[in-house]
Design a protein around this motif. Sequence first.
Motif, short mmCIF file in Angstrom:
data_model
loop_
_atom_site.label_atom_id
_atom_site.label_comp_id
_atom_site.label_asym_id
_atom_site.label_seq_id
_atom_site.Cartn_x
_atom_site.Cartn_y
_atom_site.Cartn_z
N HIS A 160 48.07 -59.44 12.14
CA HIS A 160 47.90 -58.05 12.55
C HIS A 160 46.68 -57.88 13.45
O HIS A 160 46.73 -57.19 14.48
CB HIS A 160 47.80 -57.14 11.32
CG HIS A 160 47.70 -55.70 11.66
ND1 HIS A 160 48.75 -54.98 12.21
CD2 HIS A 160 46.66 -54.84 11.57
CE1 HIS A 160 48.36 -53.74 12.43
NE2 HIS A 160 47.09 -53.63 12.04
N GLN A 199 47.53 -59.33 16.85
CA GLN A 199 48.47 -58.46 17.55
C GLN A 199 47.77 -57.22 18.10
O GLN A 199 48.04 -56.81 19.23
CB GLN A 199 49.61 -58.03 16.62
CG GLN A 199 50.59 -59.13 16.33
CD GLN A 199 51.61 -58.73 15.28
OE1 GLN A 199 51.30 -58.02 14.33
NE2 GLN A 199 52.84 -59.20 15.46
N GLU A 200 46.89 -56.62 17.31
CA GLU A 200 46.18 -55.43 17.77
C GLU A 200 45.39 -55.70 19.04
O GLU A 200 45.30 -54.85 19.92
CB GLU A 200 45.22 -54.92 16.69
CG GLU A 200 45.89 -54.16 15.58
CD GLU A 200 44.88 -53.61 14.58
OE1 GLU A 200 43.77 -54.18 14.44
OE2 GLU A 200 45.22 -52.61 13.93
#
Length: 164
Positions: free
Chosen positions: A154, A157-158
């Motif tokens: 995550h 990805q951010e």
Amino acid sequence: MIRTAICPGSFDPVTMGHLDIISRACKIFDRIIVAVPVNPQKHFSFSVEERMELLQRVCDGAGLANVEIDRVTGLLADYAMEKGAMVVVKGLRAVSDFEYEFQQALANKKLNPHLETMFLPTSSDNMFLSSSVVKQIAGFGGDISHFVPDCILHTIQERLCKQG
């Protein structure tokens, strides 16, 4: 005597290939120092602190208790001497990696005659994998879930995945 090895790398970002090499080195040596370079002349997607934090999360998540994450601000050969490490562990994906890593190993040996370099071939699942590949796929909005550890997916990805 504690056998200490250093696993240096940019880790920008950490990939499954990095985790594979670090995990295997942990089985060979008593203490592994994962060394993240400080290089103001190179552009990184993640800061040194962020890369170190991601590495810590990955190593903790993998249960690698004999790993220490640290930064390197100078020559790796000097850093190894300072830390009492006698081995540098480097992962190799292909023959093309070998030429560069071999040159680095010879330079490190000249600077620190007690320092050896151990090359570990990557697992066949990770032969194509690099941080650059992850950044490229993420930049086009592709699925990187098979290439980076779940515990940091995550966060990566951010930062890297194309928005909208």
